[in-house]
Design a protein around this motif. Sequence first.
Motif: not given
Length: 336
Positions: A21, A25, A190, A199, A244-245
């Motif tokens: 997590s 990416p 997130n 994500d 994504q994060y």
Amino acid sequence: ISGVAIRPRMCSHRAARTAQSCSPPRATTVVGAKQFIGRMATPAVSLRVSPPAGTPTKGYLVWVPGATHHSADAFGRMMAVMANEGYESVSVRLPKSRCASTAQYIETVAQVCSTLPERPIVVGHSLAGGLAQQMLSTRRVPERYASHWPMQALLLCPVPAMLPATYFLFLLRLLFFEPIGLLLSALFVNPAYLVGGGDSACCRSLNRATRTLFTERNIASTTLPVPLESPALPIEDFHLGMAQYETFAYILTYLIFGFCRSSPANARVAIVGSRDDRIVRPWMHARTVRWWGEERARSVTVAGQGHMLGDAGWEHVATQCVDLLKWLMMSDNASV
């Protein structure tokens, strides 16, 4: 046109699930202009845009992304305009993850600044605009970075990080206008979901990205993030490249930071905001200017632009940025 592969920095953690997590990416491809693109000297730099041959370098810009992307490459066209004016731009790639901290982000930006020939101007977008102000307000600068620690910042639609009450109203506004994005951000820890990233494929949203970052009437001609001479990039491709994060510390830090901030006398900020920005309103920028003081801050408000400042007519935004950079450079020379 040339493509450049970027190798991201990985974070190590004890538990495999946590490590998954917290991992950024995979490497992405950044498109740059032939005459401007340079090799990356550090993994934290994803794009370097230099002035054309024969153009003297006036200064250095370190671009820092907000919650929308892992790097500031989305402002590639604007960097190319700055290069034509004599400014060399460096795009920072932040080590984004759910468990990252603003201290890690500041360390990354400071490392990039230390590789440049002289003290740069930080260009921060959105939440990174708050990060830039946090850097300018740092009381104890690490000795290894002192000579290159930024003292000027160009802020693009920055969050009102210096004022706790205004920042709280900013969060309330998000709750009212983007409840789904804010709910997903809290549920998955997130904030990338707030602006349409994230994500999880089922929770990422092109519509949310379009609604929060651009003006609907101009979305067909959005101009991100390609070289100056290339055709516009479709909004679908822009969305695929979104982060994504993002760390929740990016949002929570400013609730506390505003109560203990201070600023050196020679720090300067210049702000570019938009009347059509649905995330940060112009009156918030006005309060930020008042906190810094009119002698140390300037603000320009444009129209027809969303939060990314990348809609049709973005060239006018670039022109305003160039004018503000001239003011920052003059202020820097006057303080020496």
